[in-house]
Design a protein around this motif. Structure first.
Motif, PDB file in Angstrom:
ATOM      1  N   PHE B 194       0.618  -0.839  -0.016  1.00  0.00           N
ATOM      2  CA  PHE B 194      -0.119  -0.543  -0.147  1.00  0.00           C
ATOM      3  C   PHE B 194       0.916   1.172   0.314  1.00  0.00           C
ATOM      4  O   PHE B 194       2.149   1.203   0.539  1.00  0.00           O
ATOM      5  CB  PHE B 194      -0.791   0.050   1.203  1.00  0.00           C
ATOM      6  N   THR B 195       0.220   2.471  -0.825  1.00  0.00           N
ATOM      7  CA  THR B 195       1.589   3.309  -1.067  1.00  0.00           C
ATOM      8  C   THR B 195       0.802   4.252   0.203  1.00  0.00           C
ATOM      9  O   THR B 195      -0.361   4.118   1.332  1.00  0.00           O
ATOM     10  CB  THR B 195       0.885   4.264  -2.126  1.00  0.00           C
ATOM     11  N   THR B 196       2.005   5.603   0.664  1.00  0.00           N
ATOM     12  CA  THR B 196       1.554   5.856   1.618  1.00  0.00           C
ATOM     13  C   THR B 196      -0.403   6.832   2.290  1.00  0.00           C
ATOM     14  O   THR B 196      -0.511   7.076   2.520  1.00  0.00           O
ATOM     15  CB  THR B 196       2.819   7.300   2.383  1.00  0.00           C
ATOM     16  N   VAL B 197      -0.662   6.915   1.009  1.00  0.00           N
ATOM     17  CA  VAL B 197      -1.632   7.780   0.358  1.00  0.00           C
ATOM     18  C   VAL B 197      -2.875   6.468   0.712  1.00  0.00           C
ATOM     19  O   VAL B 197      -3.742   7.403   2.018  1.00  0.00           O
ATOM     20  CB  VAL B 197      -1.897   8.105  -0.843  1.00  0.00           C
ATOM     21  N   GLU B 198      -2.464   5.524   0.663  1.00  0.00           N
ATOM     22  CA  GLU B 198      -3.524   4.162   0.974  1.00  0.00           C
ATOM     23  C   GLU B 198      -3.475   4.232   2.406  1.00  0.00           C
ATOM     24  O   GLU B 198      -4.562   4.180   3.090  1.00  0.00           O
ATOM     25  CB  GLU B 198      -3.343   3.080  -0.133  1.00  0.00           C
ATOM     26  N   VAL B 199      -1.600   4.053   2.641  1.00  0.00           N
ATOM     27  CA  VAL B 199      -2.337   3.616   4.514  1.00  0.00           C
ATOM     28  C   VAL B 199      -2.534   4.805   5.268  1.00  0.00           C
ATOM     29  O   VAL B 199      -3.518   4.909   6.146  1.00  0.00           O
ATOM     30  CB  VAL B 199      -0.405   3.815   4.767  1.00  0.00           C
ATOM     31  N   ALA B 200      -2.671   6.534   4.921  1.00  0.00           N
ATOM     32  CA  ALA B 200      -3.380   7.605   5.837  1.00  0.00           C
ATOM     33  C   ALA B 200      -4.224   7.743   5.487  1.00  0.00           C
ATOM     34  O   ALA B 200      -5.577   7.584   6.464  1.00  0.00           O
ATOM     35  CB  ALA B 200      -2.424   8.736   4.962  1.00  0.00           C
ATOM     36  N   ARG B 201      -5.251   6.401   4.658  1.00  0.00           N
ATOM     37  CA  ARG B 201      -6.788   6.669   4.402  1.00  0.00           C
ATOM     38  C   ARG B 201      -6.983   5.449   5.195  1.00  0.00           C
ATOM     39  O   ARG B 201      -8.161   5.940   5.799  1.00  0.00           O
ATOM     40  CB  ARG B 201      -7.021   6.202   2.489  1.00  0.00           C
ATOM     41  N   MET B 202      -6.267   4.419   5.417  1.00  0.00           N
ATOM     42  CA  MET B 202      -6.688   3.470   5.859  1.00  0.00           C
ATOM     43  C   MET B 202      -6.560   3.616   7.580  1.00  0.00           C
ATOM     44  O   MET B 202      -7.320   3.358   8.018  1.00  0.00           O
ATOM     45  CB  MET B 202      -5.519   1.824   6.019  1.00  0.00           C
ATOM     46  N   LEU B 203      -5.825   4.414   8.082  1.00  0.00           N
ATOM     47  CA  LEU B 203      -5.981   5.004   9.698  1.00  0.00           C
ATOM     48  C   LEU B 203      -6.428   6.298   9.625  1.00  0.00           C
ATOM     49  O   LEU B 203      -5.570   6.471  10.844  1.00  0.00           O
ATOM     50  CB  LEU B 203      -4.244   4.742   9.648  1.00  0.00           C
ATOM     51  N   ASP B 204      -7.143   6.947   8.473  1.00  0.00           N
ATOM     52  CA  ASP B 204      -7.625   8.301   8.835  1.00  0.00           C
ATOM     53  C   ASP B 204      -6.458   9.006   9.080  1.00  0.00           C
ATOM     54  O   ASP B 204      -6.900   9.709   9.856  1.00  0.00           O
ATOM     55  CB  ASP B 204      -9.184   7.907  10.013  1.00  0.00           C
ATOM     56  N   LEU B 205      -5.938   8.596   8.499  1.00  0.00           N
ATOM     57  CA  LEU B 205      -4.648   9.740   8.993  1.00  0.00           C
ATOM     58  C   LEU B 205      -4.540  10.985   7.590  1.00  0.00           C
ATOM     59  O   LEU B 205      -4.939  10.410   6.928  1.00  0.00           O
ATOM     60  CB  LEU B 205      -3.254   9.534   9.003  1.00  0.00           C
ATOM     61  N   SER B 206      -3.721  11.904   7.659  1.00  0.00           N
ATOM     62  CA  SER B 206      -3.048  12.626   6.489  1.00  0.00           C
ATOM     63  C   SER B 206      -1.715  11.895   5.894  1.00  0.00           C
ATOM     64  O   SER B 206      -1.726  11.555   6.090  1.00  0.00           O
ATOM     65  CB  SER B 206      -2.982  14.597   7.248  1.00  0.00           C
ATOM     66  N   HIS B 207      -1.808  12.352   5.036  1.00  0.00           N
ATOM     67  CA  HIS B 207      -0.942  12.012   3.626  1.00  0.00           C
ATOM     68  C   HIS B 207       0.358  12.383   4.423  1.00  0.00           C
ATOM     69  O   HIS B 207       1.247  11.149   4.495  1.00  0.00           O
ATOM     70  CB  HIS B 207      -0.716  12.414   2.128  1.00  0.00           C
ATOM     71  N   PHE B 208       0.508  13.249   4.808  1.00  0.00           N
ATOM     72  CA  PHE B 208       1.835  13.476   5.214  1.00  0.00           C
ATOM     73  C   PHE B 208       2.309  12.835   6.774  1.00  0.00           C
ATOM     74  O   PHE B 208       3.297  13.087   7.035  1.00  0.00           O
ATOM     75  CB  PHE B 208       1.618  15.320   5.243  1.00  0.00           C
ATOM     76  N   THR B 209       0.940  13.110   7.771  1.00  0.00           N
ATOM     77  CA  THR B 209       1.114  12.372   9.025  1.00  0.00           C
ATOM     78  C   THR B 209       1.854  10.737   8.607  1.00  0.00           C
ATOM     79  O   THR B 209       3.333  11.211   9.426  1.00  0.00           O
ATOM     80  CB  THR B 209       0.071  12.110   9.594  1.00  0.00           C
ATOM     81  N   VAL B 210       1.531   9.870   7.615  1.00  0.00           N
ATOM     82  CA  VAL B 210       2.263   9.175   7.282  1.00  0.00           C
ATOM     83  C   VAL B 210       3.404   9.443   7.295  1.00  0.00           C
ATOM     84  O   VAL B 210       4.639   8.646   8.249  1.00  0.00           O
ATOM     85  CB  VAL B 210       1.355   7.768   6.885  1.00  0.00           C
ATOM     86  N   ARG B 211       4.393  10.354   6.677  1.00  0.00           N
ATOM     87  CA  ARG B 211       5.437  10.825   6.095  1.00  0.00           C
ATOM     88  C   ARG B 211       5.531  10.322   7.274  1.00  0.00           C
ATOM     89  O   ARG B 211       6.891  10.283   7.654  1.00  0.00           O
ATOM     90  CB  ARG B 211       5.100  11.643   5.152  1.00  0.00           C
ATOM     91  N   THR B 212       5.531  11.428   8.619  1.00  0.00           N
ATOM     92  CA  THR B 212       6.416  12.534   9.678  1.00  0.00           C
ATOM     93  C   THR B 212       6.432  11.022  10.152  1.00  0.00           C
ATOM     94  O   THR B 212       7.744  10.834  11.599  1.00  0.00           O
ATOM     95  CB  THR B 212       5.788  12.788  10.584  1.00  0.00           C
ATOM     96  N   PHE B 213       5.361  10.202  10.203  1.00  0.00           N
ATOM     97  CA  PHE B 213       5.593   8.810  10.830  1.00  0.00           C
ATOM     98  C   PHE B 213       7.237   7.833  10.529  1.00  0.00           C
ATOM     99  O   PHE B 213       7.854   7.625  11.542  1.00  0.00           O
ATOM    100  CB  PHE B 213       4.354   7.779  10.848  1.00  0.00           C
ATOM    101  N   VAL B 214       7.005   7.980   9.451  1.00  0.00           N
ATOM    102  CA  VAL B 214       8.313   7.633   8.870  1.00  0.00           C
ATOM    103  C   VAL B 214       9.720   8.114   9.452  1.00  0.00           C
ATOM    104  O   VAL B 214      10.688   7.542   9.435  1.00  0.00           O
ATOM    105  CB  VAL B 214       8.194   7.224   7.478  1.00  0.00           C
ATOM    106  N   ARG B 215       9.566   9.250   9.070  1.00  0.00           N
ATOM    107  CA  ARG B 215      10.759  10.226  10.346  1.00  0.00           C
ATOM    108  C   ARG B 215      10.866   9.664  11.307  1.00  0.00           C
ATOM    109  O   ARG B 215      12.267   9.191  11.280  1.00  0.00           O
ATOM    110  CB  ARG B 215      10.318  11.403  10.010  1.00  0.00           C
ATOM    111  N   ARG B 216       9.767   9.817  12.124  1.00  0.00           N
ATOM    112  CA  ARG B 216      10.329   9.256  13.225  1.00  0.00           C
ATOM    113  C   ARG B 216      10.797   7.855  13.529  1.00  0.00           C
ATOM    114  O   ARG B 216      11.783   7.390  14.736  1.00  0.00           O
ATOM    115  CB  ARG B 216       9.199   9.027  14.209  1.00  0.00           C
ATOM    116  N   ILE B 217      10.689   6.655  12.407  1.00  0.00           N
ATOM    117  CA  ILE B 217      10.865   5.715  12.649  1.00  0.00           C
ATOM    118  C   ILE B 217      11.953   5.132  12.287  1.00  0.00           C
ATOM    119  O   ILE B 217      13.517   4.842  13.270  1.00  0.00           O
ATOM    120  CB  ILE B 217       9.957   4.314  11.550  1.00  0.00           C
ATOM    121  N   TYR B 218      13.124   6.278  11.271  1.00  0.00           N
ATOM    122  CA  TYR B 218      14.093   6.365  10.959  1.00  0.00           C
ATOM    123  C   TYR B 218      14.777   6.926  12.381  1.00  0.00           C
ATOM    124  O   TYR B 218      16.362   6.361  11.927  1.00  0.00           O
ATOM    125  CB  TYR B 218      14.345   7.395   9.869  1.00  0.00           C
TER     126      TYR B 218
END
Lengths: 651, 241
Positions: B194-218
């Motif tokens: 799933f793309t970050t856009v799809e993930v954001a939709r599935m978790l009811d988050l904004s697309h950008f929030t998913v990307r900040t999650f990834v930053r924090r994981i890194y």
């Protein structure tokens, strides 16, 4: 650590020598003070019957009258040949033998006096008069089994007159033909003679009994060991040896009357059982079956054991003991000699302790011989029944053998352990080397396979695309955009080749995810919507880089076909566990809403190279591809097995 | 995608520094940055030595580093930049975005990666997203990170709602080595394609929030790998105390 073979035996001999020295010392010690008198001269009178069986308490009329003859002590009448003994044992003891001694030099001391003699030998009762008064009456029921081994010992009360005991008269009752015997006598203060008496008791009765009991205890230990190790019959035989030896020597110590049927039966037969056990023991040691001898020995023993049973009574031991016993003992002697000689002969070369065995048997024979000589009055009644010590010798021999085996077994275990550890080390090193070799071979094989795979892929994929791009550019037939597209296609091929080598952990979904990640930019540019409708799949254990590339290429081709030919607006990818026939597997489907095509015709036509490649790659994986096409869209599906046993064909 | 308010003024534009020895790609980058109003080029180096020297200057907002430099590895520059320009988001440029290169870069302190064959529009988008605190991720990288954290359990403190700013630096650091259930969920969905856009939709988050999650994981991965490196060094006796 050196081992002395006969150390136990040597110790026993040393102990025995020390004992003898001690006795000699005792002789000297008690002889010197002069208080005790050694009586070596006597007079004898033979009277056939006519005397009351119960001796009167005093002899008022003095000594019986008759033809007294002077004799020297020790005195033993010669044995009469048994054959002439008729009847063997008459009821009662019709014959009396009187022996008279005097000790004129003895002076009375303050303490009690004692009379001591090593042995008094008669099969009936005997009475002792001192100064005409009865002081002792023994063996009233006839001689018990241990009678021959019990020394004469009478502690004398102070004479009524206070005088010393000067006249000693001994009445021996016996069957008319039984020869009697008497050792020299000692008369003196009780403390001076007691030691002599004690030592005689100790060496003739108590020490053999203690050794016998010790042997039995070790035998019981062996029996307990045997309970846990039933296959090791040696332990059982050892117990048998100990138990039967014990039984066979009981008559040296037990005050049982000879008239007891069962005890007589036991005593007589124990000797045979002992020989049987000894034979079996020897057989175990030298390891030869000797079937014939074993049969004979066991047979004779069984027959005798049965026939002498008191209830069977064919060969009753009693009351005709004097007739039966010498003959039976003759058989025993022959058997024992045969068993010993054969045993030693068999053992001599095979069995390291054969000399020890031979020595032990020889000693036993000599010791047994002294008994025979004592019984038959060949030796002086002063002598020793040494047969009681055969047990000690047997015990020492068996003990030595077992001890040596035990030590050898421990050494062997240590040696085996050491060699086992050594072998283990060697084996480990060997394994390590072979493992290393295997790993090296595996590594080479992997490298070679990967090289082949990459070559094949470069050849079919990137290489072919590049050649076609170069040709197009050279012809000048295409514009820059087209060339860029071809080159981008090459780069995509390359990226998939790299992805196929990434670790995907047998997860097909992850592989599909990678594919999507790579194709996303191109899909975005094409304006086609991709619906990603995957569900979790079981892992495909066979999913190695080579297989991964096949799958990636099959799906890449499928999507490329849609992009290039289908004019679709929407693509949907599904995954689902799916059993094909009876083979479990997974299915990946790609559906588009494009214009569709004739799959069968395309596969057959020259332009169907891509589809044929898909088929070929799917077959290589043990899977299959299918197209379901209609004017409203096409459904492409790839089925893959869950388990794959066959190796993948190259390419 | 316009996560940051863009202005025409030069000082508020995102400063981009580049260390790249591939002249062709450098040109493409220059071109891309120049065409974007909200980006400016603040420095360029073509070798490892020059790249390290660049760090002496004023910090950039985004640093693009190539790993294969003629005089050494770009990893050294990433490591140095992570220390000396702590506010700078570092991005490694890679031909294939393969697992080995990307993971090593993230562990050294990189916050993202850029595929060299990306279209200019995409290059600009990635730089903007990175500057705003987001990070890209691929399924293979997601799987690798999940594997790294698999045996460590889960951080049960709720993730901070860091919608703006560099999220990694503000994240609570009590249990930096653990992933939150949400983070795990994101990674797991990424590995399924799933793309970050799809993930954001599935978790009811904004697309950008998913990307900040990834930053924090890194960031967590970087901290963890540093801790592991220190632990290993201690074990080997390279460090005292």
């Amino acid at each position: 650590m050196t081992f002395r073979p006969a150390s136990l035996l040597a110790a026993a001999v040393l102990l025995f020598s020390a004992m003898s020295l001690l006795i000699a010392g005792v002789h000297d010690m008690v002889g010197e003070p002069g208080k005790a008198v050694h009586l070596t001269r006597a007079e004898i009178l033979l009277a056939d019957g006519g005397t009351p069986s119960r001796p009167p308490t005093t002899l008022d009329g003095g000594s019986p009258t008759g033809a007294w003859q002077a004799i020297g002590l020790p005195y033993a009448e010669p044995m009469v040949p048994v054959d002439r003994t008729v009847p063997a044992m008459a009821p009662g003891y019709p014959a009396n033998t009187w022996i008279r001694l005097s000790a004129p030099d003895l002076t009375a001391g303050p303490g009690p006096m004692a009379l001591y003699g090593a042995r008094i030998d008669t099969d009936g009762p005997y009475a002792i008069y001192v100064n005409g008064r009865l002081v002792d009456w023994q063996q009233r029921q006839g001689r018990p089994w241990n009678g021959l081994f019990t020394p004469l010992w009478v502690v004398l009360d102070q004479d009524a007159n206070g005088g010393p005991p000067t006249d000693i008269l001994i009445r021996l009752d016996h069957a008319p033909t039984t020869p009697v015997a008497l050792s020299t006598l000692w008369l003196g203060p009780e403390p001076a003679l007691n030691l002599r008496h004690r030592v005689r008791q100790l060496l003739q009765r108590e020490l053999p009994m203690a050794l016998n009991s010790a042997f039995l205890a070790v035998g019981v230990f062996a029996l307990v060991v045997w309970f846990r190790r039933r296959h090791d019959t040696g332990y059982l035989l050892f117990f048998g040896l100990a138990a039967i030896s014990f039984a066979a020597h009981l008559h040296f110590y037990l005050d049982v009357p000879i008239t007891s049927d069962w005890f007589a039966w036991l005593t007589i037969n124990a000797l045979f059982w002992l020989i049987v056990i000894l034979h079996l023991f020897l057989r175990m040691l030298h390891g030869r079956p000797l079937t014939l001898l074993t049969g004979a020995v066991v047979g004779v023993t069984s027959i005798l054991t049965f026939l002498t049973l008191p209830m069977v009574g064919v060969l009753p031991v009693l009351p005709s003991t004097p007739v039966i016993v010498p003959r039976i003992y003759a058989v025993a002697l022959v058997m024992a000699a045969t068993v010993s000689v054969v045993g030693v002969a068999c053992a001599w070369r095979r069995f390291p302790e054969a000399r020890l065995l031979a020595a032990a048997l020889a000693i036993c024979t000599v010791l047994g011989q002294t008994d025979w000589m004592m019984h038959n009055h060949v030796l002086s009644p002063e002598g020793w029944f040494l047969g009681a010590y055969t047990n000690a010798v047997t015990f020492a021999m068996c003990g030595t053998v077992l001890y040596r085996r035990y030590i050898a077994a421990i050494a062997e275990v240590e040696r085996v352990n050491a060699s086992l550890a050594e072998r283990l080390r060697a084996r480990e090193a060997e394994l390590e080397v072979s493992h290393q070799r295997l790993r090296e071979a595996e590594r080479r094989r992997t490298i070679s396979e990967e090289r082949q795979r990459l070559m094949q892929d470069m050849h079919d994929g990137v290489g072919a695309s590049l050649i076609s791009a170069i040709r197009s550019v050279e012809k000048g037939a295409v514009d820059d955009t087209k060339v860029s597209q071809i080159l981008k296609g090459c780069l995509d091929d390359l990226k998939l080749a790299i992805d196929s080598m990434e670790p995907v952990d047998a997860d097909l979904l992850l592989l599909l995810a990678s594919l999507r990640y790579r194709l996303e930019p191109r899909l975005e540019g094409s304006g086609i919507t991709l619906v990603w409708n995957v569900q979790d799949l079981p892992t495909l254990e066979w999913l190695d880089p080579s297989s991964a590339l096949h799958i990636l290429r099959i799906l890449q081709e499928g999507i490329a076909n849609i992009l290039h030919h289908a004019q679709a607006s929407r693509i949907r990818l599904d995954t689902i566990p799916d059993t094909q026939g009876d083979a479990p597997g997974v299915r990946v489907t790609i559906e588009d809403d494009g214009r569709g095509f004739d799959a069968e015709a395309t596969v057959a036509s020259p332009s169907g190279r891509g589809l044929r490649n898909q088929q070929r790659r799917a077959q290589a994986l043990g899977g299959m591809v299918a197209w379901n096409s209609s004017p409203s869209g096409t459904r492409f599906s790839l089925w893959l097995p869950l388990n794959r046993d066959m190796p993948v064909a190259a390419g | 995608m316009q996560p940051m308010p863009t202005t025409a003024q030069a000082p508020s534009r995102v400063a981009v520094a580049i260390v790249e020895d591939d002249a062709g790609f450098l040109d493409a980058l220059r071109q891309a940055v120049r065409t974007a109003d909200d980006l400016r080029l603040s420095g360029v180096a073509a070798t490892r030595a020059d790249g390290l020297a660049l760090l002496d200057g004023p910090p950039a907002d985004v640093l693009l580093v190539d790993l294969g430099l003629p005089d050494g590895s770009g990893i050294d520059i990433i490591r140095a930049a992570a220390q000396r320009w702590p506010e700078c988001a570092i991005m490694v440029s890679s031909s294939f975005g393969d697992e080995t290169h990307v993971m090593r870069s993230i562990e050294a302190g990189a916050a993202g990666y850029l595929l060299k064959d990306s279209a200019p529009v995409r290059i600009v988008d990635e730089i903007r997203s990175l500057a705003a605190g987001g990070s890209p991720i691929s399924p293979i990288i997601a799987r690798q990170i999940l594997l790294r954290f698999r045996d460590r359990g889960t951080d049960l403190t709720p993730p901070p709602m860091a919608e703006t700013g560099p999220a990694g630096t503000e994240a609570p650091e009590e249990t930096p080595s653990l992933l939150s259930p949400r983070e795990k969920e994101v990674l797991s969905l990424i590995t399924k394609g799933f793309t970050t856009v799809e993930v954001a939709r599935m978790l009811d988050l904004s697309h950008f929030t998913v990307r900040t999650f990834v930053r924090r994981i890194y960031s967590k991965l970087e901290v963890t790998s540093k801790a592991e490196a220190i632990y290993e060094a201690r074990t080997l006796g390279l460090l005292n105390g």
